[in-house]
Each structure stands twice: as structure tokens, then as C-alpha cells.
Design a protein around this motif. Sequence first.
Motif: not given
Length: 371
Positions: A93-94, A97-98, A106, A108, A110, A134, A137, A141, A144
Motif C-alpha cells: 500500500h502506497f 507513488t508506487v 498494489y 495506491v 491518490t 500518479y 502508479s 495498482s 485504487r
Amino acid sequence: MSIKNTTSIFVDCHVFDSGFQGTRTYIKGLYFELIKKSDIQFFLVSSNPDHLASIFGNHSNVTYLKYRYQNKFLRLLIDIPQIIKRNKIDFAHFQYTVSPIKRCKYIVTTHDVLFIDFPEYFTFFSKIVNTFLYKQSAKFSEIRLTVSEYSKQKIQQHFALSNYLITPNAIYDAFFQEYDKEQIKAEVIEKFSLKNYIIYVSRWEPRKNQQMVLKAFIDLKLYKKYKLLFLGNDTLSNQRYDEVFNALNSEIKNEIITLKNTDLRTMLLLLRGADASVYPSLAEGFGIPPLESVAAKVPTICSNKTAMSDFTFFEDYYFDPYNQDDFNQKLQKILTQNVVSDFEIMSQKIKEKYSWQKSADILYQQIKKHE
């Protein structure tokens, strides 16, 4: 599909290595709830894992790891892929930015793409780079996320991507707790020599519009009765504020206080002790501070633009952040009228609408879906 008994999630927590910001609040609130799920193993990673452990506590399903690199790009290109491979991570989990080296699924978040719609508040370079990073990324993912309906619409519009889920920010229980106003004020006087004051909790950036508060403080001659407290760290210099402030005489300047690098306990104390709280930001992906001050039942006025337009319960306490007269009138109202009962009702509405548990459940269901 993982062959392990539990699903493992890597959480990039590098934001905990710096001062308070919205992404830090988001990760803390979300994972405070999510780590209660015993069928998931969490790997929380930052440059200071002991600090992370002091925040999230010790749990059998939580492992704290340390980054080797402080540099963002070395972290994304080297550190993170190695950690994911070594620990056989299922999900990472980012925020925003991954890592471009993908070794698991992933997630992400945003939070916003304000730099696209409000380029005047960001550098040209950051707009170009962030738009690319972004968007890529998000494409990388499986899950999202974003934090508001406003951000969801803008991200989908600019990135031409869909399937965004909203996991809203929420408010910590501490802000809703009952307290004795006079007792709090006495403590603030003792520790900070502040008696009557107006507070604006926000980091320093041009879009945060601190000059609007300063102009009202001068126009309404509030310095004769109140002090003005700005609480927040520097991000970008606000030249328009500096121009107004530098033109003031020393008598008025002495009534204006700026505090930085405060912890949550200090922030909550100063918020509770305030006579009024303001939030004139011009652009936000969400906007937590006005909700926190209302949760604490502090008379608050809030900008009605961007993501803050979702806070419809503000009603008569909304203002146009481009209209100084509107702001001045609303500030006068909360300083001169007995409006506490209105904010007690609003506090309850916030508690019902915004919940970290609800946001964590949304993410949990997505993780189960993508296992």
C-alpha cells in the motif's frame, strides 16, 4: 493467490519520518482499525520503526521494518522491492507513488490531483512529474483509493481511469471527548500565555490562504481582544501573507503567534482552548482540520470550495475563501454569538458520517476480493 495461511501487506510509512500531514493521519487511522484483522500480517516500514511501534503498538500480526535509504527514489527502486521479495508480500500500500519494480499486488491512495486544477500553487516541475507518476502508479495498482467524492471525480477526469473507491479520512476519538473549557483555557494560559485567541491549524502553503485570516484580524481590529495563532509546519512560503504581515506595526505583530512541530496532544490542547477556529483553504483533497475542530465543539468556519464542499453540515458557517467580506462576517458571528449548541449538533453528524472503521472495512473487502 497466496498459499500462506494469512495475507501479508506492506505499508509504506515514510511520512511518519516527518511532520504532521494528511497522509500520515490517513495511514494511522486506517491501519489502527485494519490491524485488528487477525487474518492479515502487516509490515509497517519507515526510517524509524521504533517511532512507528510507539504509534501503532505491539501486535502479533504487525512487524516493523526499517528503510536503508532516506532518498525517495532509492527507497522506491531498491529498498521496497527487496523488502517485498524478502518477506513474500501479497499487497503493498502506497500513498500517491508506487515502486516501479512490481513484485506483488498494489494498493495506491491518490489523495488529490490539486496540482492539475490549481497549478498556480505548485511548481511547473512538480506538476509535470506528479501527473506522470500518479497516473502510472494508478495504472500499476489493482486497488485504487481516494479520500473524497471531489478527488474521485477529478482523478477519473484527468487520468481517464475508473474503479476508484472512497476511503474517507475520519476523526480520532480524542477530538470528540468531553472537556472543561475553563480548565483547558487555564492550562493554555499557564503553558503558552495565551488567553483569548483564534486558531488556524494548517501547514504553510499559498493555497492555505493564511493572509485572509490576517486581513480579518486587522480589518476587524481583533488584536485588541484576541491573539491569532497559526499552528503548522512550513511546506511552501506564502508571499502574500508575508507582504501583509511585514507591513504591520510591532504592536499588532506581537498578537500573532506561529507554532511549528507540535505533537498531537499539544495541538488538541490548543484547539480546545481556542475561541474560534478558521479554515480558509482554497484547495483541498479532503480537509481534516475543520472537522477536528468541530468534533471538539470549537466554533468553526470553513471554506466551501473543492473537497470541503462535501461538508454540507457547515451550512451557515461556510464562506467563500475568495470573498474577504464573507469571511469577516462569518468570523464575527462565531466570536460574538452563542453558537456552541450548533457545533454540538455538527459534531455528532461528523461522528456518524466519518469513521476509520468504515474506511478500513472498505479496504479489507477489496483485499479479500483481490486475494
